[in-house]
Design an enzyme around this catalytic site. Structure first.
Site, short mmCIF file in Angstrom:
data_model
loop_
_atom_site.label_atom_id
_atom_site.label_comp_id
_atom_site.label_asym_id
_atom_site.label_seq_id
_atom_site.Cartn_x
_atom_site.Cartn_y
_atom_site.Cartn_z
CD GLN A 1 -1.35 0.20 3.41
OE1 GLN A 1 -2.64 0.47 3.20
NE2 GLN A 1 -1.33 -0.26 4.99
CG ASN B 1 3.26 -0.04 4.26
OD1 ASN B 1 1.95 -0.23 3.62
ND2 ASN B 1 3.42 -0.34 5.55
CE1 TYR C 1 -4.65 3.94 11.33
CE2 TYR C 1 -6.48 3.26 12.94
CZ TYR C 1 -5.58 3.24 11.73
OH TYR C 1 -5.38 1.73 11.14
NE ARG D 1 -0.20 4.05 17.71
CZ ARG D 1 0.13 3.64 16.44
NH1 ARG D 1 1.54 3.91 15.97
NH2 ARG D 1 -0.37 2.91 15.77
CG HIS E 1 -8.86 3.51 10.13
ND1 HIS E 1 -8.78 2.18 9.76
CD2 HIS E 1 -7.77 4.45 9.53
CE1 HIS E 1 -7.59 2.22 8.87
NE2 HIS E 1 -7.21 3.48 8.87
#
Lengths: 720, 720
Positions: free
Chosen positions: B130, B133, B242, B244, B397
């Site tokens: 993805q 990354n 998220y 973090r 999310h």
């Protein structure tokens, strides 16, 4: 602990002039003594101050385990013991006075008591619902009394001697003689209590009954217990949990005997078996917790009063510096002169590491009732440890788990033993007693990592029959790359012989040794074989697709523990797909086996037929074979890889083993492990115990030749 | 960590002359620097030495998350970054040479790459499955390159500049512009990577695109993200996990902006929202772990690279000494100049305790999208913490968990949130990606401690609709004896208004405050209401006998998460028997509620319809009411007693509360708690937010008068 006690202490000091006066003295003691013992004094002063502040409370016995009167009488005997010790340490009369007041209250109450109203089917007590607790009460109380008796008025002394302690000793050794004369840890507490009372009251008759039994013929009593209950290796027949528990009355009474009857040479008896027992008890732990054989509560650790006393009295009589490092681990010492010496020598830097090692512990008074084999690689904190239980039934607290095993690694249980089904002293759970599920599940064979034949438990769950037969330890050897144990039992099922070899085997290229399990069964008729593996972890990869019961969950059976297993999935498994990978504490483990022809795999979870939610919900896998006679079950457990959640790195989450193959011949068997890297290692086993005898077998097309009962053989590697 | 690295390091030193030569220098550095930074240098040298020993490995991308090429490219960007930092610290050319060799290998490979073969439905990357990354790779790699670029030959520099970094930046900001221009943490990584690359290559155009979006109009890009993604209180819309994750590119790029474009005053933007975000991220933890809202992996703690960077850059720009105590907790610092300063000042004793406290964190760019309320009593390690999630959906999310709550105590989760259904980077579990059960269970309303209407999830599980509506935070107040939060949402279900008050309430005589839950629902039509409580523990006592499904276990439903719940038992519950006691970590907790007329209790366990064993098996209780409209659900969670397994003492294993009663009136409601000791405490709540407005209600026969939106009222005690 310190923090929890520190606050009450300060509160007490402010509230209580009596305690306040002793505070400077406390400080003195604290500075004069080594830190660990000073901490005991501080802790004890806080507890006793609290008990004093609450005032004398000696309630008429009423509640079962966990209930108010039960807990209060427990707190009282602790207060009697500790106040007595505090008087010895500080000389402060506030403590002797408190002991006196408590004991007078008991002396007033005791003669009025009948048997405890909440008595269960066990031997009942008077202060507690079972005789055992009364015995423990006596062991503690008499030690506290011993410290202050000389300071009391003659009237007080007579009142306490006669109305309390003589009565209690009579109740133990006469009214409850059936318990007193048993060869069992309950009787050890009884005899210890009565014997120590005899020493304190100068009553030789009491002492004799305690040492040689109510008939004074030596067929019962403490000395007989010492000869019968421990093996020559200091292994206690009921297993580690009860070894810990039994230890205290043994060492405490032995200490009193050594002081009052030195000519008994009690600590030299049977080649120093009591000192061995202390050491063995410690060896039977992982990460500080006792291996949970039989009726064991799992969270029981070396941090218990029994082991503080065991270390202190053991050190006093052996000066073994390794015991000091156990005291360091415990961060506690016994509140006694012996504990004081442990703290002193530990502070003086005399400790040496306690060497946890592979060892064979023979069971039975003569060492011929099987054994427990402990195979270790690395230390007890995060090393690999395999325990093979080839020992005797171990009386009433024994489980039907012949040739069972457990595995520990990186501080975690990997292959587990359920232990006892009991919530100790939690009243809501059957008054804190053993739960019905202890019989219906925890003791049953299917609840263990053993072979179950025709859905029945070993000895058909008959404890008396089980006590008459023990397995045979055929072989044991421990080395750096290969440690192995073989045990056999022919009596668990009629016409069925089970021989199990368990080993830790180093495989070049794998990060740690693998555990190898070879269970060979021979039978005179076809049977259903179930081989459960109770593992601790979350399933990561299943080797083969099974039929899942996703929408409605059936129960595996209706008796012998099977009624407690939910079936998640089941089905046949192809050889190359016979593995299951799970994750435990961010590490990966793969169980791989050689499936027998026509065998099926069952994935289940404990918890069926448990309306009270008494059981922990834990996973289990079962290999099932129907209509087989002679069979070799071969399995390998491999720890691999790691997931680091802080760096989010994952390595080797899949097994590093390509295949395992097995074969068995006439009195020989072998398993061949091949890794993904092409390394091949074989484990070969022979029945014959002659270390020089040559053997031969062919496995996976390779011919193996070796000498003796077991060998690890590295074969030429294959190319990838 | 240290131990794991120490051995490889020594091994390397022995094996590698290059590393060996730098050893003395390493020692110097170690002694010159504060311990935490010296440890980073040591750790980093060990890792880089290992990477050097393995040789340059820049494989053609192939595997998804957790697979070899995925992990290798992750190890490579870490090596590029750390070797770059090591060069800056030691000046040793072995490190700049290694960075050069790695980057040249990437510069050779990159132009040949198309999209990643394992691309999933997300935006694909080139090096990874993805795009995200790839962006992370760029952020790390460019920082390593920055340290060594000046040392390279012009040819190398041009090759790496053009073939690798310009290509990568183009791929991010042009080919993948859809991701680049989002207002989302993935885009933050993209813009950070591109922007920092722009600074290093001196490419103003890149920087502008990064700061103001591909169109340079400010409607996208880093600055817009900074304005949109954090609330005025520094709360990140997707939740703590998220927050973090998003923090790192924000602080790292902001740090680069501050160095290269000081006039941007980036750390002062929006009243210093970035520094607030770091602080808020830390406040959203318990025992060092982030509250697992939304798609959160539960074991994620403050010990992550993001927070090392956050603390370092936060401290560099705020000098807040409380951040030093977080570094002390982490026992790590960022491997950077800022991290070096943290280690230095921590060693100098400049740290001040980080004050975890009750706080309201508004959500939404303007702070009007609901809020997260954190109620605390005591510290973050073993204190009591209640989290009320009245915040917005938080994009992709987000979970359908409006007005949900969690409770923590003594270091344990007590009332739990499942978090994400995902095994991060464990390939066997869907390549380490989110599992199907993340949609079918983890996101669904019934998987949370929320009111579920007619068996459907909030917003009927429509994320886009959910994103358009947020709850309203009606009231928040925090005090020693009484902390309270009230939130409301009218849009989760058509025609249904839910108002929930959650409070921590001190009750005289109880050992710690109780948690009070008042969930009031108003509807324009009759509905089925389910109110789940996800608790962590083993059931000790059930208030009333239910019908148990002991022999076959049915599933609760077939959709919206219900298909994953096994039903253990169900049935009606009488008011005085409406409680459940469980044990967590040897402490007892009792949930007690006022059952609505005709309501039933369902005891269940997660794990149905889960053939891959993707879900954790966890217990849940559900209150169910059919055909109701307006209703007040009142519940109290009480922590009581303790079991000490080493002393075998158990205290207060049963609830200390005799009863709770509730009532609701016109815009007011109340619950009355009476303890066994006869203490009576009432909590009264009013809709009206006017703090002076008087209110009145009668509950349990007692008339209550108070002013303002919420009050704790002590009533005259009853005699036992």
């Amino acid at each position: 602990m310190m923090r929890r006690f520190a606050l009450p202490l300060l509160a007490m000091m402010a509230a209580m002039p009596a305690a306040a006066q002793t505070a400077p003295q406390a400080a003195q003691t604290a500075t004069a003594d080594a830190p660990l013992f000073a901490a005991e004094v501080t802790r004890s002063k806080a507890f006793v101050a609290q008990m004093m502040a609450e005032g004398i409370s000696v309630p008429t016995p009423k509640d079962p385990g966990g209930g108010f009167t039960h807990e209060q009488h427990k707190r009282n005997y602790r207060a009697i013991y500790e106040a007595g010790q505090l008087f010895a340490v500080t000389g402060d009369p506030v403590y002797s006075g408190f002991v006196r007041n408590l004991l007078v209250a008991y002396a007033d109450l005791y003669p009025t008591l009948g048997l405890h109203p909440a008595q269960a089917n066990q031997q009942p007590g008077k202060l507690f619902w079972q005789n055992l607790n009364d015995a423990v009460w006596l062991v503690y109380a008499i030690q506290g009394y011993e410290q202050v008796r000389d300071t009391l008025s003659q009237a007080d002394r007579r009142h306490i001697d006669d109305d309390l302690f003589r009565n209690a000793a009579r109740f133990m050794s006469v009214d409850a003689v059936a318990t007193f004369d048993r060869i069992h840890n309950h009787a050890t507490w009884s005899t210890a209590g009565v014997g120590m009372t005899g020493y304190v009251l100068g009553d030789k008759d009491m002492v004799d009954r305690a040492l040689r039994g109510s008939k004074r013929d030596g067929r019962a009593g403490f000395l007989r217990q010492l000869d019968e209950l421990f093996s020559p290796d200091g292994y206690y027949a009921e297993g580690p949990y009860y070894q810990r528990y039994a230890l205290q009355p043994f060492v405490v009474f032995a200490d009193a005997i050594a002081r009052n009857d030195p000519e008994q040479k009690i600590f030299e008896r049977r080649d120093g078996v009591l000192l061995k027992a202390i050491n063995t008890g410690i060896q039977l732990t992982y990460g500080g917790r006792f291996f949970p054989f039989n009726d064991a509560i799992k969270d029981k650790s070396l941090n218990t009063e029994e082991l503080y006393q065991g270390v202190a009295i053991g050190y006093a009589n052996s000066r073994d510096p390794a015991l000091l490092s156990i005291a360091a681990y415990q961060d506690r010492v016994a509140f006694s002169e012996a504990g004081r010496a442990v703290a002193r020598d530990l502070a003086a830097g005399l400790a040496k590491p306690f060497a946890f090692r592979s060892m064979l512990l023979r069971d039975g008074p003569k060492g011929d009732q099987g054994a427990v084999a402990v195979l270790r690689h690395g230390n007890s904190e995060d090393g690999l440890a395999l325990v093979a239980k080839n020992s005797s039934q171990g009386m009433g607290h024994g489980h039907f788990d012949k040739l069972s095993w457990q595995l520990y690694n990186h501080g975690d249980e990997i292959v587990t033993d359920y232990g006892a089904a009991r919530f100790l002293n939690i009243e809501a759970k059957q008054g804190g007693r053993y739960l019905p599920e202890n019989e219906s599940w925890a003791k049953q064979s299917v609840a263990h990592n053993v072979l179950v034949v025709d859905g029945k438990s070993h000895f058909d769950g008959d404890a008396e029959r089980a006590d008459r037969f023990a397995p045979t330890q055929l072989h044991f050897a421990a080395g750096e790359d290969f440690s192995v144990s073989t045990g056999r039992i022919d009596t668990a099922y009629a016409g069925v012989s089970m021989t199990r070899t368990l080993a830790l085997v180093a495989v070049p290229g794998l990060q740690e040794p693998v555990a190898v399990d070879l269970m060979r069964v021979r039978a005179d008729a076809p049977h259903r074989y179930d081989l459960p593996l109770h593992y601790n972890g979350h399933i990561i990869r299943q080797g083969s697709a099974l039929q899942s019961h996703v929408a409605q969950r059936p129960v595996l059976g209706d008796a012998a523990g099977y009624q407690h297993i939910w079936v998640d999935a089941e089905g046949p498994v192809a050889p190359e797909k016979a593995f299951l990978t799970w994750m435990t504490d961010n590490r990966f483990y793969t169980w791989r086996w050689v499936p027998a022809a026509g065998s099926t795999l069952i994935l289940g979870e404990i918890g069926a037929n448990d309306p009270e939610f008494n059981l922990r919900r834990e996973p289990v896998l079962i290999q099932r074979v129907d209509g087989a006679r002679d069979l070799l079950f071969a399995g390998v457990l491999e720890g691999h890889g790691r997931h680091d959640s802080s760096t989010e790195q994952t390595v080797a989450s899949d097994s590093q083993i390509r295949s395992i193959k097995s074969s068995s011949g006439d009195g020989v068997e072998a398993v061949l492990i091949e890794t993904l890297a092409g390394v091949r290692v074989a484990i070969a086993v022979a029945d014959d115990r002659d270390p020089a005898k040559p053997h031969r077998i062919t496995v996976g097309g390779e011919r193996l030749d070796w000498n003796g009962p077991a060998a690890r053989i590295i074969l030429p590697g294959t190319t990838k």
